[in-house]
Design an enzyme around this catalytic site. Sequence first.
Site, short mmCIF file in Angstrom:
data_model
loop_
_atom_site.label_atom_id
_atom_site.label_comp_id
_atom_site.label_asym_id
_atom_site.label_seq_id
_atom_site.Cartn_x
_atom_site.Cartn_y
_atom_site.Cartn_z
N GLU A 141 0.74 -1.08 0.05
CA GLU A 141 0.18 -0.03 0.03
C GLU A 141 1.06 1.08 0.07
O GLU A 141 1.86 1.29 0.66
CB GLU A 141 -0.82 0.08 1.15
CG GLU A 141 -1.89 1.13 1.19
CD GLU A 141 -2.62 1.35 2.49
OE1 GLU A 141 -2.82 0.60 3.23
OE2 GLU A 141 -3.69 2.21 2.74
N ARG A 169 4.86 -12.77 9.74
CA ARG A 169 5.73 -11.32 9.45
C ARG A 169 7.03 -11.60 10.11
O ARG A 169 7.14 -12.35 11.28
CB ARG A 169 4.94 -10.54 10.50
CG ARG A 169 4.33 -9.21 10.12
CD ARG A 169 3.39 -8.41 10.81
NE ARG A 169 2.35 -8.06 9.91
CZ ARG A 169 2.58 -7.14 9.23
NH1 ARG A 169 3.31 -6.07 9.30
NH2 ARG A 169 1.51 -6.75 8.30
N LYS A 173 4.73 0.74 9.11
CA LYS A 173 4.68 1.90 8.50
C LYS A 173 4.21 3.08 9.48
O LYS A 173 4.54 4.08 9.13
CB LYS A 173 4.08 1.89 6.97
CG LYS A 173 4.87 1.32 5.85
CD LYS A 173 4.17 1.31 4.88
CE LYS A 173 3.24 0.22 4.65
NZ LYS A 173 2.50 -0.07 3.54
#
Length: 557
Positions: A35, A262, A272
Amino acid sequence: MSEEKKSLNFIEQIIEEDLKTNYKVSDLKFRFPPEPNGFLHIGHASSICLNFGLGLKYNAPVNLRFDDTNPLKEETVYVDSIKSDVKWLGFEWAQECYASDYFQQLYDWAVELIKAGDAYVDSQSSEDIASQKGTPTQPGTASPYRDRSVKENLELFEAMKNGETGEKAHVLRARIDMASPNMIMRDPVMYRCLHKAHHRTGNDWMIYPMYDWAHGESDFIESISHSFCTLEFLPHRELYNWFVERVSKPGELVPKQREFARRNLSHTVVSKRKLAHLVEQNIVSSWDDPRMPTISGLRRRGYTPESIRTFADSIGIGKRENMIDVAHLEFCVRDDLNQKAPRVMGVMNPLKVVITNYPEEQEEWLIAENNPEDESAGEHKVPFSRELFIEQEDFREEANRKFFRLKLGKEVRLKNAYIIKAENVVKDDNGNILEVHCTYDAESKSGSGTEASQRKVKGTLHWVSIPHAVEAEVRLYDRLFSVEDPTADKEKDFLEFVNPESLEISKAYVEPYLKLARTEDKFQFQRIGYFCVDRDSTEDNLVFNRTVTLRDNWKNK
Ligand code: ATP
Ligand code: MG
């Protein structure tokens, strides 16, 4: 390691199984789907190396897809930085794609779902919708709008699209099962109204698709065979499949979502959103501040793409979340730079040495091998003269036998130069040492082949010639957070754990060869660490970032 390397990770095993059943190698296609709401970080490197690595392994295309469905957070600068980071890491994408390019197709499909009775416009508030979700053990409550007529749904959905309704007035929901044991299947929202301009589609759309509706459909449009995401999407897999089933034909090959863990890195944060806080609150100077675990921050710090790829490959792909010690990342860059970085000399804490038997006006340009690990790296010249700097900590008037550096009455070798002997010191009134007076053995020049040049002395010191020395700014970085996991304590703000000493700006005297250095050039300052020229550096004001020390200093702490 090599054993482990050869054995397939569980993602590769899934693909191998698929190739034995209903897939051909030519069906394989992957994507990396960031994204564009921030800069990529070291966690993303795992996903990049996984997807692009599979592409290389199977000679299959890999798309770079921007998951740009939320105009509130996304910007073109992030798109550009992501492209530049993926390229820098050394990967090539087959196609550059944007979920926003599929807005029309997604809309048309949503209309089909409405017509098939698989979606409806809900006109309740988001709070009411949330309150009807039920619990994992109790079914949810159906919305009073669940059985709206197709005609009314279509009219309202079009009005939503055109921005003719309030932003909060309606949402489009999939009509699945309010009693599903998987709460994500309880009529999830597909579209929300947002009267905001999008960085690519401008004001064309006043509704935006939610992740679950956009992601699988984008994979389907691009004929992605395997869609890898992180574990938190495991419960979404059922919905992913439900949506894809609605838009594909029976028997058609459809994308498959699979999940991996992850990767987290110690002494930093890989999110982020959290990294954005550090930038917004000026705790760091920018997204590419060399202390940031972003790809661009690591690059500016002096990391090489190879070291980051080696890191990602060596930690591999797992099914369980874990914390990787940042020391492992540092090991990877140290190892790579050891092969690549030219050796130079710079003195951080200067102490003046005068070689009393060296002629006053004389200078010599001595040969310095660039890299003992790599003969092809060549050599450069280092000036030698009567007055030199060495490190303060490399001299003591008196010391025990374990001190292999310079002490009164004893000898050391100056790297690439001569053997010197400390004779006496000059002090100021307070007893501080101002100068160390030494003599040198003129026959002992390194590489001269004389008997004296082969004489073994215990210590070798780095040094710079004072009249030739160039002053440089050095930025010494330490860990950004002083604890291993700054987010472990949920009661506390992670910013409380920022290491106040993560940056020390200092001065160094370096050899004149470094005047030629350009941004991102990397060097080993002998006996000190690896350094990289910062983009702030100019010919008159050299600036070096310390990438990593030569040894792991934290081990002893
Ligand atoms: P963040 O929480 O930092 O914003 P994200 O998951 O929202 O991360 P995306 O841009 O959506 O970031 O991620 C792009 C891809 O990178 C996704 O497939 C995501 O699963 C993967 N990814 C993100 N963070 C990590 C991580 N720490 N380890 C492995 N893969 C990751
Ligand atoms: Mg995200």
